[in-house]
Structure formats: C-alpha cells, structure tokens
Design an enzyme around this catalytic site. Structure first.
Site, PDB file in Angstrom:
ATOM      1  N   GLU A 126     -28.334  24.547  14.408  1.00  0.00           N
ATOM      2  CA  GLU A 126     -28.635  23.679  15.392  1.00  0.00           C
ATOM      3  C   GLU A 126     -27.531  22.774  15.719  1.00  0.00           C
ATOM      4  OE1 GLU A 126     -31.671  21.014  14.401  1.00  0.00           O
ATOM      5  OE2 GLU A 126     -31.868  20.264  16.452  1.00  0.00           O
ATOM      6  N   GLU A 177     -41.560  21.436  14.698  1.00  0.00           N
ATOM      7  CA  GLU A 177     -41.379  21.564  16.068  1.00  0.00           C
ATOM      8  C   GLU A 177     -41.727  22.789  16.677  1.00  0.00           C
ATOM      9  OE1 GLU A 177     -38.028  19.381  18.597  1.00  0.00           O
ATOM     10  OE2 GLU A 177     -37.834  19.367  16.368  1.00  0.00           O
TER      11      GLU A 177
HETATM   12  C1  BGC Z   1     -35.193  20.236  19.532  1.00  0.00           C
HETATM   13  C2  BGC Z   1     -33.875  20.635  20.549  1.00  0.00           C
HETATM   14  C3  BGC Z   1     -34.318  20.044  21.760  1.00  0.00           C
HETATM   15  C4  BGC Z   1     -34.232  18.484  21.783  1.00  0.00           C
HETATM   16  C5  BGC Z   1     -34.351  17.934  22.803  1.00  0.00           C
HETATM   17  C6  BGC Z   1     -34.774  18.593  19.535  1.00  0.00           C
HETATM   18  O1  BGC Z   1     -35.641  18.101  18.538  1.00  0.00           O
HETATM   19  O2  BGC Z   1     -34.874  20.865  18.543  1.00  0.00           O
HETATM   20  O3  BGC Z   1     -33.492  22.003  20.480  1.00  0.00           O
HETATM   21  O4  BGC Z   1     -33.761  20.785  22.977  1.00  0.00           O
HETATM   22  O5  BGC Z   1     -35.031  18.118  20.914  1.00  0.00           O
HETATM   23  O6  BGC Z   1     -32.965  17.487  23.188  1.00  0.00           O
END
Ligand code: BGC
Length: 968
Positions: free
Chosen positions: A822, A523
C-alpha cells in the site's frame, strides 16, 4: 508454392529412407499437404467463439454480442466479410441451416461485439452458432467449430421461487462480534420421469452453498456477489441434468451473511453505530430447478414455505471475522435423501422488493485459481506452528488432518512476521480473521475448507496441534474472480520479473467480485480511485471485461443524487441517504472519475459500445457535476472543500510536499471530457460529442490561465490552503510544481505542444534533482512513467522502474515482497513496520498501475483503435535492460512483442493477429538497417508505409510472425 514444393521434396527423401510401413504413412501426409496447398490462401478460420465475453455461456441479453478471433496462414490476412449461422440444433448447423438467424454475407471486418439479430429466443432456449469469414481477396474461409449459448431468465416474472431464510440472530453468542450460525435449508422432491435436462437458477442475498443429493453444485464461491442489493441482485445458472435421479431427490443449502448482512469495512473501527447487517438482517435464498423431462413435459421445483431449516456445523462465518466449523454438529446426511428433518423448523418467506432487479451475474464467478503448497512449517510454541506459503495471496486454506472428536485447531492469518517471528495482525485492524475447525473424530483425516470467508495472507499461525503436522496438512487456496489470463511479461532483470509477478498476484487477490483496495484488513471495499488508476494495467493481465461489466453497474447504481460517483462502490446507504459505513464517505476528485475512466477502458480495450450506451445517463450527470465546479473552465483552489477530507484524498500516500488536489482535479476533468467526447462520438451522440469537444478548449484555457506561469511552470495560490487544516497531510504544504502535477498534466492531454514539452522538462528536472526518485502517490504514480516516456525521458522512466531504493517498487522486491504494498514504506529495513496498526496493507494494487507502462512502453504494445483492431508496436529501449518479451491476448487476438539488444544489434520478435494492422517502430534512422524474416525491409510485399524518421523507422505490418533485425 516454392516452399511447399521443398517440403514435398524433403518428405519424399524421408520416404526413401524409411520402411514400407512408414512409407504409407508419409505418403498420406504428403497427399494431405498437397491437397491443403490447393486452399492454402483461404484457410482463414474463426476460433475462440464467445457470447458476451464467455464461451458457451448462459446469458440474459435478448441480443447478445458475439465475437471470434481469426487464424490464417501467411501474412497480412484480414476479414472482409462474415456470415453467422444460429440454429436451434447442431444437426441444422451441420447442414449449414441457420433456422434462428442467417446473417447472410455481411461486408464487415468486425470480429467482436456483433449483436445477434435473429428470431426472439425463449427463456431456457439453447442455441448453437458458427461463423465463417471471407479474406481480403474475397475468398471464402472455413467454418468455425460450433459453440452455443442459452437464454436464462430475462425477466423476474420467469421466476417461481420465493426468498426464504431464517433469522438466527438470537443464536449469536454474546461477545465482541455478533456472529449468528448459518441456516441450513432442505427439501426433498420426487422426480417421476426420465430427465432430459435440468437447470438450477440460484440467487442469494448473502452467500450460499447449494447441494443436490449431497453434492455441491458448482465450484464457485461467494454467489451472488455484492451489489446495491436494494436495486439489483444477481443469479447464476447451473446445468444440473446429471445431478437428478429418478425417485426422491434432496436439495440442500447453507447460507451465510456475506456482504448482505455481515460486517463491512471499517464501520467497527471508526465507531459507526451500525457495523453489520447493512442491507438486511439475515441471508436469503431464491432457487429453483427447472426440469425438462424426456417426454417433453416440464416441472419446476423451487424455494417456498415448504422448505425446512435447521443449524449445522457452520457455527459462525463472516468475511472479516472468519469461519468456525464444528464438524461434530454436522447433521449427518442433511443434504441427502432420507434425512429425518422432523426437528427442523419451517423457513421464513420474505417478500421481494418489487423495484429490485434480478439479473444474470455478468462476471465470472470467484473460484480457486491456484493451489499453493506449504513452503515451511516452524514450531513456535507447544501446539503452535507458523506456516509460510511463500506468497502473499487472498483466499483460504484447505485442512487435511486427523484428530480426536472435539479437538480444535485455530488458524490466524497474517501477511508478515515481526522480527521475533510473531504474526503481524495489527494491520488487520478490526478484522478478526480467525478460522476454527473442531474435529468430528473420523478414522480418516478430515478435510475442510471454509466457504464463506477469505483472508489476505502469506502466513498462518495454527494452534491446537498435538504433534508436528504433515508437510501437506494445509493447502493454500487462492481465490479470485476467474478471469482468463491475458498477458505475459519477462525481461532479463529478475527484480522486474518479480515485480510483474507481484502485480499479477495483487490483482488476483483484489479482483474478488469487486475491485477491492486490499483483501486483509477491515476494508476490502471497491475504492474507486484505486480501481481507476489501475484499470488499464488490469486489462493487460486478465480479460477483465465481464468483471467490469458488473462493477460498472455497481458504480452507476451507487451514484450520488448530485451526480458524483462515490469513493467506493457498492456503497450501502443509511436512512438519511448517507454512506452507512462512514457517513463522511462521499466523493473525491481522482476517485469519482472511475465512472468515466473504467467505462472508457472497457469501451476502448474491448470495443464495447453497449457499456457506453448503458452508462451514458450516469456519465453525463457526473460530467454536469464536474462542470458545476469549473464555471470559468478551471477548478480553482479550494473548490473541492466540500469533499471529506477537504479537497478529497488528493495524491494519496505521496512522499513529501503535497500537490494541490484542485490542480490535479482539473487534469482529471480535462481527461474525462476528452474520453466523453470520444465515447459519445462513437455511439453516434454527435451533439454531446460536440459539446464535450468545445468544453475541452475551455478547460485547457482556464487551466493555463490559472495554474501556469509564462515559463510553463505550474503554480498555485498556496494561501487558499492556509495551514492545510482538514486536507490530507495538509501540514506538508501544497505546490503546483511537483512530479504529480506535471505527470497528470501531460498524461491527461490538458497541456500539449510546446506546453507539454516544457512540462516534460520540468518533470525531468524534478525527478533528476530528487536523485532519480519519485515523490508521487496514487494519482501521481500512474501517469509518471508514461508522461516521462511521452516527453522524451525514457531514460528517467527506466531509472524509476529499475530503482531498488526507497521509494520504489524495486525496493519492495528487494525487501522480499511477493505482492504490491500500500505504501512506499510499508516496511523499511531501518524502521520496520512504522505504519503497523494504521493503514499498512501488503496487498494493494494501486501502485501496480505501472503495469500499463510495462506493457505499453517497455514492450510497446498499445491500441490505436478500439479493441486492438489497430495497434502500435513501439518498444522503448534504454539502458538497464537488454531483453524483454511479452504478449497481450486482446479481443482481436494475441499480440506479442519482444526485443533483445546485443551491442549495436537489436532483434525484435513481433506477432500480429489476423485482421489487425500494426504500425511498428524500429529504433534506427535508416530503413536499410532493418531486415524482416531475413529480407530487407523495402523488399517485402507484406510491409507497407515504410517511413524514416530522425530516430525511428516505422512500417505497417499485418498479421503474421516477424523476426526483425536492426543492425545499427
Ligand atoms: C484505502 C485506499 C483508498 C483510500 C481512500 C484507504 O483506506 O485502502 O486504497 O483509496 O482509503 O483514500
């Protein structure tokens, strides 16, 4: 005067007691002190001179902004006027001649964002400057020391160099990942005369290492950063005057795909047809060395078709997949003079995109900001060892080890271990995150560290070791954009101190060129929601102005046609104009508002008006987009159905029932409108400011009418959401009566007066009835503690910050976290890693947004005017903590605030920088209970506006260090 006479007396006594030799020295000291006394009231002096937020930088602004801080003895010191001299030489400045600019005496208290208004400068011109100020009594202070800046290349036409590279895609071995080797580039040139100065101007689409005569230039990583490459690419400048030698010189470069042509985010995971090469097929370099000879003549060496290219030791490198280095393949001496490059081929020259801007990198480069020793080494199988660095961080390893030629070490990276001691890699998803080193077989230990990748990790599993490695065979290299540290924070609570450390580490790990969500899995993109909730928190830890000066451009460059800011930036687009990584990535309430909120934080925190002026066209377009969603003032339920997922991401990762995303969107709409009114007013756009101010009432009225019942309780029409299909966790059902709803309504200001008081009571009740536990996600947590504080529930804010039970940040700490997770339940004692293969990062700063409350409320440091020129020191003291101390180095100087509670006594230490006014709050109803620096509050000449309130005494203080004792 009395004080200094005492000092002279004591020195005299000392003299009597000492030997003759000492006597002489002390008399000298005595004389100096007496002579200092003659100008003790005028010792005001500017320090920490910066140009565009940097010390002695290269810049490309024709009118860069200058700033300084002030030092002066005594109390209540301020600046009434300044004079800046800018000169073409130090000699001129030493004679106080500003041949480029003499601002003359300017009546102003500004110490930052003062634009250079002198003669136009030439590209490559280095200038020197100094400043002096007058204090409030109009007494002239001391000149600062001399600093400089150098104008880089403000226009593309200053460049001679061409884009060069080599398409090596055909050399990528077949397999799961497409990983071509790195092109090596070289060229020898002749320097015929003594060099006075030389500058390397370098840019790459992709990543580069550049060498002169075998030596790597700069300590920076990942130049030239990630941008919307089709619109903009950055360059950096290095002083290489000392790297050139008379005669032959060799230039060398290694390129890598990086963000330009490497893998990005979750494209592989979600099955997007395109998974890499989003901006171009292979990396490119544009570099030139501008030389000025001692005789005044000039010469430029630059990348063009005459450069040669080959391959070398970097046989694969990618941010997500890792780096493989076969040291046997290193073409010995390739970047030094005399290498035989006959076998190397010609480079490819690629035409520039005429509409792509080439600009100076605004941020500070990524560098190694900390080195970590190994904490433990554990053998897990034959040749296999688990290394623990004891800290979750982002970066690389440096290897130092001796082995035979062809022997190979394989490094796998992970943030956590399973119960059985195995590395957790499931949460990396499709990021391979493996580095490999193949030994050359040197007689000495070989030293290696990757250049073109990084990992988010604490543990490294090493395979291929023939014997137990030495305790220092690996070093952890923490990488981050190299931003000045701005804050300190400490309390008598160990959990809270660890939490602060976790926040700082997670910021370092995710401020790598852009603000990312996480540094480990596939990501690592600039999610706007995460960035905006965390933004103010970030400012308290580091000087993030240069970093966000860059990212706000990325945001503006990424804006969608309809005016919405995207859900992450930069965001590569496919040929249909959709997000190339995943076409459904569009916009979302709570995310897109980063375009306004992050710009505002730079405006407010650093008094930066220019960023507002530059972003204005983008911001107004976005506001028009928001308005189109609220024709009657309120954004009604379902209005965000066009977003993907429906309603946007909402209160992402909240616990239990969801808050209506549309209700929250209204609070964001109000908040953004408020910020726009303030920003446009500040830059003199009064008509716009009036229009936004008018909208505020409309939005508030619309919100109250639609979402609030007669008791002030927030409600929604649940029917609109049906069974929640298509919404994030829609199956949990939606409500308007949640912690997240009230926290946002209070924080944004959409509810005020009586309404806010009622909302505060509902919020308190919701926290209390939930056993003093939170239910919030990304959007609800950031305003939660500030909203409790604002509505008189400091005790509840303390309960939440000090909680060690799930869900809380303290729960993470007591479970061994060294970073911010997270999810509230990324790991639980009873269930382990329930989200393992899904989203389960252990380095996600979003919930670190509580840092804002820790600095503004617990320590009590907040800005009441732009750039902290006026502040408030209002610590909130409640049960659970008896002692707290911290500081914030603002653009106006260092502000400190500490407090200690013993029984009924509170002792505060406060430090206020010169030229800053502070309203200080003391927790007592009676001014007579307060003493400052040993004197009663009312007796001090430097204290003004003392007011007694029901619970607090307030007083205005200027610069100085204060010990405040409150005896209740
Ligand atoms: C990310 C988040 C991001 C989200 C969107 C995720 O996969 O890691 O931090 O804001 O996607 O909701």
């Amino acid at each position: 005067m009395v004080k200094s006479w005492n000092l002279v007396n004591s020195i005299y006594l000392l003299i009597v007691k000492n030997t003759m030799k000492r006597v002489k020295l002390l008399w000298l000291l005595c004389f100096t002190l007496i002579s200092m006394q003659s100008w003790a009231n005028t010792d005001i002096r500017p320090v920490y001179l910066r140009t565009e937020y940097k010390v002695n930088p290269f810049v490309e602004e024709s009118s860069p902004r200058l700033s300084w801080e002030l030092r002066a003895s005594g109390f209540n010191q301020s600046q009434q006027a300044y004079r800046i001299l800018v000169a073409s030489s130090i000699a001129n400045l030493n004679k106080h001649i500003g041949d480029l600019w003499d601002s003359e005496k300017v009546e102003s208290n500004a110490t930052n964002q003062v634009s250079y208004q002198g003669k136009a400068l030439q590209p490559g011109q280095k200038v020197y400057w100094k400043v002096k100020v007058w204090n409030a009594k109009n007494e002239e202070g001391l000149w600062s020391t001399i600093n400089s800046w150098e104008l880089a290349k403000p226009t593309k036409s200053e460049w001679t160099a061409e884009w060069i590279g080599k398409d090596l895609n055909h050399l990528a071995p077949k397999g799961e990942y497409h990983l071509p080797p790195s092109p090596y580039l070289r060229k020898e040139v002749k320097v015929t005369k003594p060099v006075k100065s030389a500058r390397l101007y370098i840019s790459s689409l992709g990543l580069h290492n550049f060498y002169i005569n075998g030596e790597k230039i700069g300590k920076d990583y990942f130049g030239s950063g990630w941008t919307e490459y089709n619109k903009r690419v950055y360059y950096n400048v290095y002083d290489v005057s000392k790297n050139l030698q008379q005669g032959n010189n060799a230039f060398g470069a290694i390129l890598s795909s990086g963000w330009y042509s490497g893998y990005l985010a979750y494209a592989l995971l979600v099955g997007t047809p395109q998974v890499d090469r989003f901006y171009g097929n292979f990396p490119l370099l544009k570099a030139q060395v501008d030389v000025e000879y001692a005789d005044g003549t000039k010469e430029v060496f630059y990348t063009d078709k005459t450069w040669k290219t080959g391959v070398g030791a970097v046989i694969e490198s990618d941010f997500l997949q890792g780096e493989t280095h076969d040291a046997r393949k290193d073409p010995k001496g390739w970047n030094k003079v005399g290498f035989d490059d006959n076998q190397w081929s010609a480079v490819e020259v690629v035409a520039d995109k005429s509409d792509r801007a080439l600009e100076m990198y605004p941020s500070n480069p990524v560098r190694v900001v900390k080195e970590l020793p190994i904490k433990s080494i554990k053998k897990i199988a034959d040749g296999k060892y688990m290394i623990d660095f004891g800290q979750n961080f982002a970066g690389n390893i440096r290897l130092k080890h001796k082995a035979k030629a062809g022997e190979k070490l394989v490094f796998r990276f992970g943030e956590m271990l399973h119960i059985d001691g195995k590395l957790v890699t499931e949460n990396l998803r499709r990021a391979r995150a493996i580095d490999t080193y193949i030994f050359r077989g040197d007689a000495q230990a070989e030293v290696w560290s990757p250049s073109f990748t990084f990992h988010g990790f604490q543990f490294v599993e090493v395979s291929g070791l023939k014997e137990e490695p030495k305790a220092d065979f690996l070093t952890g290299l923490a990488l981050s954009s190299d931003l000045e540290t701005a804050g300190t924070f400490k309390t008598d609570n160990d959990m809270l101190n660890q939490l602060y450390s976790n926040i700082v580490w997670t910021q370092l790990a995710n401020y790598i060129d852009i603000p990312t969500d996480c540094p480990q899995r596939d990501e690592r993109i600039g999610w706007t929601g995460d960035a905006q909730v965390y933004m103010r928190s970030a400012t308290f830890n580091n000087d993030v102005a240069p970093f966000h000066k860059k990212w706000i451009k990325d945001l503006n460059d990424s804006q969608w046609e309809n005016g919405a800011y995207p859900v992450y930036a930069p965001i590569p687009k496919n040929d249909k104009g959709l997000a190339a990584i995943r076409p459904s990535d569009t916009y979302s309430p709570g995310w897109s508002e980063a375009g306004i909120i992050c710009t505002y934080e730079i405006f407010k925190g650093y008094n930066d008006h220019r960023i507002v002026e530059e972003s204005l066209p983008y911001m107004t377009k976005f506001m028009a987009f928001l308005k189109s969603k609220a024709p009657q003032g309120a954004m009604v339920e379902g209005i965000w159905e066009d977003a993907t997922p429906k309603g946007g991401f909402g209160d992402w990762l909240s616990v239990g029932q969801k808050t209506s995303p549309d209700l929250v969107a209204n609070t964001y709409y109000y908040y953004c409108t408020k910020l726009m009114a303030e920003m446009t007013r500040a830059i003199g756009k009064d008509q716009l400011a009036d229009a936004y101010t008018k909208d505020l009432e409309l939005i508030r009225a619309g919100f109250k009418k639609h979402y609030m019942d007669e008791n002030g309780k927030l409600k929604i029409d649940e029917k609109v959401y049906g069974n929640g299909d298509g919404y994030v966790e829609g199956q949990n059902g939606f409500s308007g009566h949640t912690q997240t709803a009230y926290a946002n309504a209070i924080y944004s200001g959409i509810l005020d007066g009586e309404d806010a008081i009622k909302a505060g009571q509902f919020l308190r009740d919701l926290v209390q009835s939930n056993g003093d536990k939170l239910t919030t996600g990304f959007l609800g947590f950031k305003p939660l503690l500030p909203a409790l504080s604002k509505t008189g529930s400091v005790d509840k804010a303390y309960k939440l910050i000090l909680s060690e039970e799930y869900p809380s940040l303290g729960y993470e700490v007591v479970n061994g976290a060294t970073s911010i997770w997270e999810r509230w339940d990324s790991f639980t004692k009873d269930k382990g890693f329930v989200h393992n293969a899904a989203m389960n990062s252990f380095s996600h700063y979003a919930f670190g947004s509580v840092n804002e409350w820790m600095f503004q409320n617990l320590l009590g440091i907040s800005a009441t005017a732009n750039g902290y020129s006026e502040i408030q020191i209002k610590p909130e003291i409640s049960s659970g903590i008896n002692e707290a101390s911290g500081s914030y180095h603002s653009i106006s100087g260092k502000i400190s605030s500490s407090w200690k509670k013993t029984g009924n006594k509170i002792v505060q230490h406060i430090e206020i920088p010169v030229n800053v006014k502070a309203i200080c709050y003391f927790p007592t109803a009676n001014a007579s209970k307060v003493s400052i620096n040993g004197k009663s509050l009312n007796s001090l000449s430097y204290v003004s506006n003392v007011k007694e309130g029901a619970e607090q005494v307030t007083a205005e203080l200027g610069s100085g260090k204060y010990e405040v004792v409150i005896n209740n």
